[in-house]
Motif scaffolding. Sequence first.
Motif, mmCIF file in Angstrom:
data_model
loop_
_atom_site.group_PDB
_atom_site.id
_atom_site.type_symbol
_atom_site.label_atom_id
_atom_site.label_comp_id
_atom_site.label_asym_id
_atom_site.label_seq_id
_atom_site.Cartn_x
_atom_site.Cartn_y
_atom_site.Cartn_z
ATOM 1 N N LEU A 32 48.303 9.264 -8.086
ATOM 2 C CA LEU A 32 49.203 8.054 -8.780
ATOM 3 C C LEU A 32 49.401 6.935 -8.149
ATOM 4 O O LEU A 32 49.489 5.743 -7.825
ATOM 5 N N VAL A 33 50.379 7.376 -6.611
ATOM 6 C CA VAL A 33 50.289 6.312 -5.318
ATOM 7 C C VAL A 33 49.518 5.768 -4.930
ATOM 8 O O VAL A 33 49.215 4.579 -4.615
ATOM 9 N N ALA A 34 48.325 6.780 -4.706
ATOM 10 C CA ALA A 34 46.800 5.971 -4.101
ATOM 11 C C ALA A 34 46.404 4.916 -5.067
ATOM 12 O O ALA A 34 46.058 3.861 -4.585
ATOM 13 N N ARG A 35 46.393 5.294 -6.488
ATOM 14 C CA ARG A 35 46.051 4.439 -7.382
ATOM 15 C C ARG A 35 46.823 3.045 -7.365
ATOM 16 O O ARG A 35 46.299 1.939 -7.710
ATOM 17 N N ALA A 36 48.099 3.116 -7.144
ATOM 18 C CA ALA A 36 48.999 1.815 -7.252
ATOM 19 C C ALA A 36 48.690 1.097 -6.085
ATOM 20 O O ALA A 36 48.732 -0.075 -6.007
ATOM 21 N N PHE A 37 48.206 1.674 -5.222
ATOM 22 C CA PHE A 37 47.939 0.762 -3.809
ATOM 23 C C PHE A 37 46.372 0.544 -3.688
ATOM 24 O O PHE A 37 45.841 0.130 -2.725
ATOM 25 N N LYS A 38 45.517 0.699 -4.903
ATOM 26 C CA LYS A 38 44.340 0.601 -5.047
ATOM 27 C C LYS A 38 43.341 1.228 -4.280
ATOM 28 O O LYS A 38 42.428 0.530 -3.599
ATOM 29 N N VAL A 39 43.538 2.462 -3.581
ATOM 30 C CA VAL A 39 42.889 3.050 -2.867
ATOM 31 C C VAL A 39 41.579 3.691 -3.614
ATOM 32 O O VAL A 39 41.738 4.295 -4.960
ATOM 33 N N LYS A 40 40.361 3.626 -3.375
ATOM 34 C CA LYS A 40 39.164 4.316 -3.727
ATOM 35 C C LYS A 40 39.114 5.700 -3.689
ATOM 36 O O LYS A 40 39.434 6.212 -2.571
ATOM 37 N N ILE A 41 39.200 6.510 -5.046
ATOM 38 C CA ILE A 41 39.101 7.730 -5.072
ATOM 39 C C ILE A 41 37.765 8.161 -5.894
ATOM 40 O O ILE A 41 37.323 7.683 -6.787
ATOM 41 N N ASP A 42 37.227 9.367 -5.146
ATOM 42 C CA ASP A 42 36.061 9.915 -5.437
ATOM 43 C C ASP A 42 36.196 11.160 -6.696
ATOM 44 O O ASP A 42 35.380 11.167 -7.620
ATOM 45 N N ARG A 43 37.353 11.766 -6.452
ATOM 46 C CA ARG A 43 37.397 12.929 -7.326
ATOM 47 C C ARG A 43 38.977 13.446 -7.555
ATOM 48 O O ARG A 43 39.711 13.529 -6.448
ATOM 49 N N PHE A 44 39.320 13.955 -8.860
ATOM 50 C CA PHE A 44 40.568 14.514 -8.945
ATOM 51 C C PHE A 44 39.952 16.118 -9.598
ATOM 52 O O PHE A 44 39.644 15.910 -10.557
ATOM 53 N N SER A 45 40.222 16.991 -8.767
ATOM 54 C CA SER A 45 39.736 18.464 -9.485
ATOM 55 C C SER A 45 41.083 19.332 -9.491
ATOM 56 O O SER A 45 41.838 19.614 -8.797
ATOM 57 N N ILE A 46 40.864 19.875 -10.820
ATOM 58 C CA ILE A 46 41.897 20.855 -11.050
ATOM 59 C C ILE A 46 40.901 22.162 -11.012
ATOM 60 O O ILE A 46 40.181 22.777 -11.882
ATOM 61 N N GLY A 47 41.447 23.071 -9.761
ATOM 62 C CA GLY A 47 40.674 24.476 -9.644
ATOM 63 C C GLY A 47 39.484 23.991 -8.586
ATOM 64 O O GLY A 47 39.353 22.762 -8.254
ATOM 65 N N PHE A 48 38.938 25.071 -7.903
ATOM 66 C CA PHE A 48 38.026 24.837 -6.914
ATOM 67 C C PHE A 48 36.556 25.465 -7.497
ATOM 68 O O PHE A 48 36.382 25.989 -8.540
ATOM 69 N N GLY A 49 35.444 25.237 -6.713
ATOM 70 C CA GLY A 49 34.309 25.775 -6.843
ATOM 71 C C GLY A 49 33.595 24.704 -8.047
ATOM 72 O O GLY A 49 33.848 23.548 -8.022
ATOM 73 N N LYS A 50 32.497 25.487 -8.702
ATOM 74 C CA LYS A 50 31.383 24.750 -9.202
ATOM 75 C C LYS A 50 32.406 24.264 -10.854
ATOM 76 O O LYS A 50 33.276 24.889 -11.009
ATOM 77 N N ALA A 51 32.210 22.857 -11.077
ATOM 78 C CA ALA A 51 32.695 22.331 -12.145
ATOM 79 C C ALA A 51 32.543 23.068 -13.514
ATOM 80 O O ALA A 51 30.981 23.112 -13.798
ATOM 81 N N LEU A 52 33.265 23.257 -13.996
ATOM 82 C CA LEU A 52 33.084 23.675 -15.612
ATOM 83 C C LEU A 52 33.015 22.534 -16.458
ATOM 84 O O LEU A 52 32.414 22.461 -17.660
ATOM 85 N N LEU A 53 34.130 21.569 -16.184
ATOM 86 C CA LEU A 53 34.058 20.321 -17.175
ATOM 87 C C LEU A 53 34.021 19.163 -15.900
ATOM 88 O O LEU A 53 34.717 19.259 -14.964
ATOM 89 N N SER A 54 33.243 18.246 -16.279
ATOM 90 C CA SER A 54 33.432 17.020 -15.565
ATOM 91 C C SER A 54 33.335 15.756 -16.219
ATOM 92 O O SER A 54 32.221 15.751 -17.311
ATOM 93 N N ARG A 55 34.229 14.560 -15.978
ATOM 94 C CA ARG A 55 33.750 13.311 -16.623
ATOM 95 C C ARG A 55 34.170 12.296 -15.417
ATOM 96 O O ARG A 55 35.223 12.478 -14.718
ATOM 97 N N THR A 56 33.467 11.201 -15.491
ATOM 98 C CA THR A 56 33.382 9.932 -14.445
ATOM 99 C C THR A 56 33.995 8.911 -15.121
ATOM 100 O O THR A 56 33.702 8.366 -16.313
ATOM 101 N N ASP A 57 35.297 8.399 -14.724
ATOM 102 C CA ASP A 57 36.020 7.338 -15.777
ATOM 103 C C ASP A 57 35.377 6.029 -15.193
ATOM 104 O O ASP A 57 34.675 5.922 -14.153
ATOM 105 N N ARG A 58 35.971 5.048 -15.747
ATOM 106 C CA ARG A 58 35.565 3.571 -15.418
ATOM 107 C C ARG A 58 35.976 3.114 -13.993
ATOM 108 O O ARG A 58 35.329 2.044 -13.439
ATOM 109 N N HIS A 59 36.575 3.677 -13.300
ATOM 110 C CA HIS A 59 37.189 3.581 -11.923
ATOM 111 C C HIS A 59 36.328 4.135 -11.004
ATOM 112 O O HIS A 59 36.316 4.100 -9.717
#
Length: 404
Positions: A32-59
Amino acid sequence: MTGFIGQALLYIVPFLVLLTFIVTIHELGHFLVARAFKVKIDRFSIGFGKALLSRTDRHGVEWRVGWIPLGGYVKFSGDLDASSVPDQAGLDELKSRVIAEHGPAAVKDYFHFKPVWQRALIVAAGPLSNFALALVLLTLLFSVIGERIEAPRVFQVVPGSPAAAAGFQPRDLITAINGRPVQESNEVTQTILLSANDPLTFTVERGGRTLQLTATPVRVLEESDVAGRAWVSRAGLRLSPLPQDYQFRRLNPVEAVGKGADTMVSVVSATFRYIGRIFVGKESGDMLNGPLGIAKAAGGVTKQAIAYEAPPAILMLNLLLTYLQFAAIVSIGMGIVNLLPIPVLDGGHLMFYGYEAVARRPVPARVQEVGYRVGLALLAGLMLFATWNDLQKLSLFKFLGGLA
């Protein structure tokens, strides 16, 4: 098979839920603080390893749930390594690549080219989110339950204990320790827990008289559902208030926030006092817990919360409130650990940024390399030590005879 499932539900599932929840809040603070400073972010992951669920937002941020529920992470665009603190050569290489791929205007969107104060705030936001989470949970608890004060009344004195030698008697009321007033039983218990082999002077009220009694707590081996088998400091006092020793009051939101903050300060103070006693040789450190110890404690908390005979709705409410309190304590611990000045942790990043702010250049590559190697060794050593403690407490070394 049924027994294994029951143990998993009692210990493993609560631990994974707790860990995932607390780490997600930690990473969300960074995000959230990175987003407030307009930092480019590739991924937010809950858990590690292969993705069970994945979605890319408009940012362009990929939100994913990994199949290994042991934490989570935020990946900033341009991260060159696990440190997220590249040296000058790494920054120059990254800058050239970004300009070649996206143009000069894109450089300002990358974490590593933000002002050092912004990077420091982004890094600090993770641990601070853990403290904020703890404050919210404690405030909620005090708002719902209120404040109950149990005066430190002596119910029983263990024969042959330091308290017995000091002259304690049942019905004594403890009013101060080493001249510091105490009002709650928890204050007495916590002071004794952090005072092994240190003489304590208790101010006691007995039959209208005020007495001074000196007792030196000693370590004894105890076993509980929450902590397992561990050496703890005891004086031999069993406290239980009389009916007139109870106080209860409802707290309004402002009072609940204040009480929650006081509780946080108390936990942080006790933690650093315990760590300090380890360094001066007054504590063995066997109360430090690793993942196994936290899982054991989570199971013990669950077991205690559902042990009462009550309607299912009351049991579930008791379990929820108990678990919220446990989550608050663990979240405080995670915040403290992440602020330690170890290079692989947030505190280490902040240390490097402090150098950069003063020297006007990143930490040299060689220093970073050595720092991260030392940091990894320290962190690995701490985890091994804590895991050894966990195994001892779980009595997994009984077969070695005497180690447990």
